[in-house]
Design an enzyme around this catalytic site. Structure first.
Site, PDB file in Angstrom:
ATOM      1  N   PRO A  40      70.968  90.302 -16.258  1.00  0.00           N
ATOM      2  CA  PRO A  40      70.308  90.682 -14.998  1.00  0.00           C
ATOM      3  C   PRO A  40      71.338  90.988 -13.913  1.00  0.00           C
ATOM      4  CG  PRO A  40      70.096  88.324 -15.399  1.00  0.00           C
ATOM      5  CD  PRO A  40      70.718  88.912 -16.620  1.00  0.00           C
TER       6      PRO A  40
ATOM      7  N   VAL B 253      71.431  92.295  -9.802  1.00  0.00           N
ATOM      8  CA  VAL B 253      70.643  92.546  -8.593  1.00  0.00           C
ATOM      9  C   VAL B 253      70.593  94.047  -8.311  1.00  0.00           C
ATOM     10  CG1 VAL B 253      70.494  92.127  -6.107  1.00  0.00           C
ATOM     11  CG2 VAL B 253      71.225  90.305  -7.643  1.00  0.00           C
TER      12      VAL B 253
ATOM     13  N   CYS C 229      72.250  81.514  -8.746  1.00  0.00           N
ATOM     14  CA  CYS C 229      72.327  82.085  -7.400  1.00  0.00           C
ATOM     15  C   CYS C 229      71.648  81.156  -6.406  1.00  0.00           C
ATOM     16  CB  CYS C 229      71.633  83.445  -7.349  1.00  0.00           C
ATOM     17  SG  CYS C 229      72.368  84.682  -8.407  1.00  0.00           S
TER      18      CYS C 229
END
EC number: 1.3.1.90
Length: 119
Positions: free
Chosen positions: A33, A35, A116
């Site tokens: 993944p 962002v 995160c």
């Protein structure tokens, strides 16, 4: 919670278990993944270059559950977008569970973002 607001189609290979991919003895190419980059267009591109498993960008579960607009903008998929892991950030187990239920017909797994910092 209704799923009909998500503009998607169910992948024919949703039955493909990502865990089985790892036990096959073959190299598994994964698109982690990222962002703003791991949206459908990017996942489609990396799959053309033989990526085996893709993740969505991190989706904030609370916003996803509460807002049709967030669902429509944060999660899109199509028949060729599989196997797919959907990544959520959440600080409430019930909201995480609700978000997972919404995407479960369209995904092969759920990932919880623990790396995160989030509110």
């Amino acid at each position: 919670m209704k799923c009909d607001s998500i503009q998607t189609t169910i992948c024919q290979e949703r039955k493909k278990d990502p865990i089985e991919m790892f036990h096959s003895g073959q190299l598994v190419k994964i698109c982690a993944p990222m962002v703003r980059y791991s949206k459908l267009a990017f996942r489609t591109l990396v799959r053309k270059y033989c990526c085996d498993l893709c993740y969505t960008p991190m989706i904030v579960a609370a916003d996803f559950v509460r807002s049709t607009k967030a669902r429509d903008s944060e999660f899109t998929t199509n028949q060729g977008d599989c196997p797919l892991i959907v990544q959520f950030a959440a600080n409430d187990a019930r909201l995480l569970s609700d978000a997972a239920r919404i995407v479960c017909p369209y995904a092969n797994g759920i990932d919880i973002n623990c790396g995160c910092p989030q509110r």
